[in-house]
Enzyme design. Sequence first.
Site, mmCIF file in Angstrom:
data_model
loop_
_atom_site.group_PDB
_atom_site.id
_atom_site.type_symbol
_atom_site.label_atom_id
_atom_site.label_comp_id
_atom_site.label_asym_id
_atom_site.label_seq_id
_atom_site.Cartn_x
_atom_site.Cartn_y
_atom_site.Cartn_z
ATOM 1 N N LYS A 216 -52.838 -48.394 -13.008
ATOM 2 C CA LYS A 216 -52.281 -49.790 -13.567
ATOM 3 C C LYS A 216 -53.270 -50.897 -13.306
ATOM 4 C CE LYS A 216 -47.633 -48.670 -14.299
ATOM 5 N NZ LYS A 216 -46.016 -48.656 -14.079
ATOM 6 N N ARG A 250 -44.578 -41.555 -9.772
ATOM 7 C CA ARG A 250 -45.243 -40.960 -11.066
ATOM 8 C C ARG A 250 -46.691 -41.169 -11.489
ATOM 9 N NH1 ARG A 250 -46.161 -43.650 -16.092
ATOM 10 N NH2 ARG A 250 -45.219 -42.756 -17.858
HETATM 11 C C1 PT1 Z 1 -42.960 -46.868 -14.579
HETATM 12 C C2 PT1 Z 1 -43.803 -46.473 -15.967
HETATM 13 C C3 PT1 Z 1 -42.736 -45.718 -16.734
HETATM 14 N N1 PT1 Z 1 -44.958 -46.945 -16.267
HETATM 15 C C4 PT1 Z 1 -41.140 -45.569 -15.216
HETATM 16 N N2 PT1 Z 1 -41.605 -45.397 -16.425
HETATM 17 C C5 PT1 Z 1 -45.062 -46.760 -17.696
HETATM 18 N N3 PT1 Z 1 -39.906 -45.162 -14.850
HETATM 19 C C6 PT1 Z 1 -44.505 -45.867 -18.518
HETATM 20 C C7 PT1 Z 1 -50.810 -52.074 -16.298
HETATM 21 O O1 PT1 Z 1 -50.554 -52.887 -15.740
HETATM 22 O O2 PT1 Z 1 -43.747 -47.608 -13.787
HETATM 23 N N4 PT1 Z 1 -42.040 -46.163 -14.309
HETATM 24 N N5 PT1 Z 1 -43.428 -45.571 -18.120
HETATM 25 C C8 PT1 Z 1 -46.777 -47.392 -18.311
HETATM 26 N N6 PT1 Z 1 -46.557 -48.477 -18.507
HETATM 27 C C9 PT1 Z 1 -47.655 -49.392 -17.826
HETATM 28 C C10 PT1 Z 1 -47.411 -50.924 -17.399
HETATM 29 C C11 PT1 Z 1 -48.988 -48.965 -18.096
HETATM 30 C C12 PT1 Z 1 -48.244 -51.567 -16.983
HETATM 31 C C13 PT1 Z 1 -50.057 -49.783 -17.460
HETATM 32 C C14 PT1 Z 1 -49.546 -50.945 -16.998
HETATM 33 O O3 PT1 Z 1 -51.979 -51.612 -16.815
#
Ligand code: PT1
Length: 270
Positions: A216, A250
């Site tokens: 992230k 995850r």
């Molecule tokens: C997470 C999560 C998710 N993240 C759960 N499910 C994502 N339970 C999808 C960035 O800042 O943390 N927990 N499902 C992916 N989402 C992101 C959010 C991807 C922020 C990238 C960023 O780069």
Amino acid sequence: MQFRDKQLDLSRPQVMGILNVTPDSFSDGGRFVDPHTALQQARKMVQEGASIIDIGGESTRPGAQPVSTDEELARVIPVIEAISRELDVIISIDTTKDAVMREAVGAGAHMINDVMALQGEGTLQAVADLQVPVCLMHMQGEPRTMQQAPHYEDVVSEVRGFLARRRQACLEAGIAANQIILDPGFGFGKTLEHNLRLFKHLPEIGSPLLVGVSRKSMIGSMLDLPVDQRLHGSVALAALAVWLGAAIIRVHDVAASVQAIRCVAAVQRI
Ligand code: PT1
């Protein structure tokens, strides 16, 4: 914790491997849309030590656009069917839609991962009917705009309070207390400082906890590195999350994460 016919020991840290079946995912977009390719990637993650595969057909990264129910179903259902037929692994469906939750469990999914914490129409009732474990995640705003101006008075107490209220809503809807997993939602409507403060105070958020920081932008900001060079930072934070009590991590990079987590768990358990 019981996941339909499968049991998972959450007193040991478990790794959830990410399987995006979206053409627009932030780090591996479009690579696993074909069910055969998706199955191969899932098989590799299971061999590397993942005990859960999290399948998502709608990107929720910052700036992502929503997709229709039909499009999301067309992406995830064939993949769930293939993995459920071929692999002995817990299948998680990453969705905010009640119809996708119901169809996914019908096709073989064992748990629901909802970044809207069952605030979407019909989703509390869907999970209460399905009687499968659910991960409730905190997000401020919605994916398209959540990073525009995140604001909190006290991010730790606000996230803890939100998750406690969503847990209570689940209990009142008839979802069993021992089927609820909590997630502070790293990167979902949070600045780097918010993410770091939440991470440091992870044990105060609740339990059992799921943590997702893999690749992230919080890691990109700390290291000034693009998404394809965030492995080492991701593994460091996965190990630290386990040390701070997280039950499920995850990740995209299963082999590296499993090795780091096993070493931390060995120190933890002596
Ligand atoms: C997470 C999560 C998710 N993240 C759960 N499910 C994502 N339970 C999808 C960035 O800042 O943390 N927990 N499902 C992916 N989402 C992101 C959010 C991807 C922020 C990238 C960023 O780069």
